[in-house]
Design an enzyme around this catalytic site. Structure first.
Site, PDB file in Angstrom:
ATOM      1  N   PRO A  14      13.370  -2.235 -28.413  1.00 40.98           N
ATOM      2  CA  PRO A  14      13.612  -2.150 -26.976  1.00 40.98           C
ATOM      3  C   PRO A  14      12.667  -1.207 -26.234  1.00 40.98           C
ATOM      4  CG  PRO A  14      15.360  -1.067 -28.216  1.00 40.98           C
ATOM      5  CD  PRO A  14      14.530  -1.811 -29.212  1.00 40.98           C
ATOM      6  N   ASN A  15      12.322  -1.639 -25.054  1.00 37.05           N
ATOM      7  CA  ASN A  15      11.504  -0.890 -24.089  1.00 37.05           C
ATOM      8  C   ASN A  15      10.017  -0.842 -24.438  1.00 37.05           C
ATOM      9  OD1 ASN A  15      13.802  -0.156 -22.422  1.00 37.05           O
ATOM     10  ND2 ASN A  15      14.377   1.192 -24.113  1.00 37.05           N
ATOM     11  N   ARG A  22       5.354   2.882 -19.309  1.00 35.70           N
ATOM     12  CA  ARG A  22       6.517   3.663 -19.730  1.00 35.70           C
ATOM     13  C   ARG A  22       6.072   5.054 -20.193  1.00 35.70           C
ATOM     14  NH1 ARG A  22       9.691   2.953 -25.474  1.00 35.70           N
ATOM     15  NH2 ARG A  22      11.321   4.467 -25.040  1.00 35.70           N
ATOM     16  N   TYR A  27       3.644   7.981 -24.481  1.00 36.66           N
ATOM     17  CA  TYR A  27       3.286   6.758 -25.201  1.00 36.66           C
ATOM     18  C   TYR A  27       1.872   6.265 -24.918  1.00 36.66           C
ATOM     19  CZ  TYR A  27       8.285   6.654 -26.222  1.00 36.66           C
ATOM     20  OH  TYR A  27       9.550   6.972 -26.666  1.00 36.66           O
ATOM     21  N   ASN A  78       8.596  -1.225 -35.514  1.00 27.85           N
ATOM     22  CA  ASN A  78       8.912  -0.115 -34.617  1.00 27.85           C
ATOM     23  C   ASN A  78      10.215  -0.511 -33.929  1.00 27.85           C
ATOM     24  OD1 ASN A  78       9.239   1.930 -32.838  1.00 27.85           O
ATOM     25  ND2 ASN A  78       7.188   1.803 -31.918  1.00 27.85           N
ATOM     26  N   ALA A  81      14.486   2.691 -30.039  1.00 28.36           N
ATOM     27  CA  ALA A  81      15.770   3.417 -30.013  1.00 28.36           C
ATOM     28  C   ALA A  81      16.742   2.931 -31.080  1.00 28.36           C
ATOM     29  CB  ALA A  81      16.392   3.303 -28.630  1.00 28.36           C
ATOM     30  N   HIS A  84      17.468   4.779 -34.418  1.00 26.59           N
ATOM     31  CA  HIS A  84      18.377   5.930 -34.528  1.00 26.59           C
ATOM     32  C   HIS A  84      19.844   5.529 -34.509  1.00 26.59           C
ATOM     33  CE1 HIS A  84      14.558   7.715 -33.653  1.00 26.59           C
ATOM     34  NE2 HIS A  84      14.538   7.246 -32.415  1.00 26.59           N
ATOM     35  N   ASP A  91      21.468  -3.013 -42.127  1.00 25.67           N
ATOM     36  CA  ASP A  91      22.109  -3.930 -43.073  1.00 25.67           C
ATOM     37  C   ASP A  91      21.316  -5.231 -43.210  1.00 25.67           C
ATOM     38  OD1 ASP A  91      24.073  -2.071 -43.523  1.00 25.67           O
ATOM     39  OD2 ASP A  91      25.657  -3.136 -42.453  1.00 25.67           O
ATOM     40  N   GLU A 102       8.139   1.546 -41.582  1.00 22.52           N
ATOM     41  CA  GLU A 102       8.672   2.008 -40.289  1.00 22.52           C
ATOM     42  C   GLU A 102       7.547   2.722 -39.549  1.00 22.52           C
ATOM     43  OE1 GLU A 102      12.121   4.599 -40.665  1.00 22.52           O
ATOM     44  OE2 GLU A 102      11.812   5.416 -38.647  1.00 22.52           O
ATOM     45  N   HIS A 104       6.226   4.579 -35.700  1.00 23.75           N
ATOM     46  CA  HIS A 104       6.517   5.080 -34.354  1.00 23.75           C
ATOM     47  C   HIS A 104       5.220   5.572 -33.728  1.00 23.75           C
ATOM     48  CE1 HIS A 104      10.792   4.902 -35.118  1.00 23.75           C
ATOM     49  NE2 HIS A 104      10.562   5.467 -36.288  1.00 23.75           N
ATOM     50  N   LEU A 105       5.094   5.324 -32.442  1.00 21.42           N
ATOM     51  CA  LEU A 105       3.926   5.826 -31.718  1.00 21.42           C
ATOM     52  C   LEU A 105       3.923   7.352 -31.693  1.00 21.42           C
ATOM     53  CD1 LEU A 105       4.415   3.259 -28.856  1.00 21.42           C
ATOM     54  CD2 LEU A 105       2.356   3.356 -30.277  1.00 21.42           C
ATOM     55  N   ARG A 111      10.511  15.617 -31.343  1.00 22.83           N
ATOM     56  CA  ARG A 111      11.206  15.268 -30.096  1.00 22.83           C
ATOM     57  C   ARG A 111      12.698  15.641 -30.201  1.00 22.83           C
ATOM     58  NH1 ARG A 111       9.483   9.440 -28.238  1.00 22.83           N
ATOM     59  NH2 ARG A 111      10.568  10.224 -26.379  1.00 22.83           N
ATOM     60  N   ARG A 115      16.612  11.885 -32.183  1.00 22.76           N
ATOM     61  CA  ARG A 115      15.574  10.977 -32.719  1.00 22.76           C
ATOM     62  C   ARG A 115      15.200  11.316 -34.161  1.00 22.76           C
ATOM     63  NH1 ARG A 115      13.796   8.291 -28.040  1.00 22.76           N
ATOM     64  NH2 ARG A 115      14.018   9.623 -26.201  1.00 22.76           N
TER      65      ARG A 115
END
Ligand code: DQA
Length: 149
Positions: A14-15, A22, A27, A78, A81, A84, A91, A102, A104-105, A111, A115
């Site tokens: 998301p986002n 953003r 980011y 990625n 949100a 977390h 699952d 996994e 993340h930027l 942070r 997170r």
């Protein structure tokens, strides 16, 4: 070797569709199409295919993960949100039992505390974070190297 052996599913949560506008101080100004293009170029170099998708919906991400079985050899994720919070995505990853990285930027450990927990980290082959777009590229390299080893 089947087609699936050289195919990697990339999921953006998301986002991430808003990248470029953003919170650019966190980011950067790279857009999601820029990231997907960079992944496609690297995939060509590495001799694999990437299929990139973004969703703001947890259930859709779950279904994309279900659909990866027998189609893709591994995933670069990625989950944004949902990293977390999502037991459902964790699952789904356990159910399909496909290897994933996994990414993340940002460095999520630098942070807010909420997170710092990842629901999926314990299932991941590895985690790359804090390098902006390069987190995805390093994640893809790691995934391909692992598949070839
Ligand atoms: C993120 C970090 C997450 O905490 C956040 O919710 C995101 C993006 C990153 O790429 O740095 O949306 O996954």
């Amino acid at each position: 070797m089947t087609r699936a052996d050289r195919s990697i599913l990339v999921l953006h949560g998301p986002n991430l569709d808003l990248l470029g506008t953003r919170e650019p101080e966190k980011y950067g100004d790279t857009t999601l199409p820029d990231i997907d293009a960079a992944l496609g170029a690297l995939a060509d170099q590495l001799g694999v295919r990437v299929s990139c998708h973004q969703s703001n919906h947890e259930g859709q991400l779950v279904e994309l993960i279900h659909g990866a079985r027998g189609v893709h050899a591994g995933l670069v994720l990625n989950l944004a949100a949902y990293t977390h919070t999502s037991v459902a995505i964790r699952d789904a990853l356990a159910a399909v039992a496909l290897p994933f990285v996994e990414v993340h930027l940002t460095n999520v450990h630098a942070r807010e505390e909420f997170r710092h927990r990842s629901m999926v980290a314990a299932l991941a082959l590895g985690i790359v974070q804090g390098f902006g777009v390069d987190s995805y590229l390093l994640g893809l390299r790691g995934m391909v190297r692992w598949l070839e080893s």
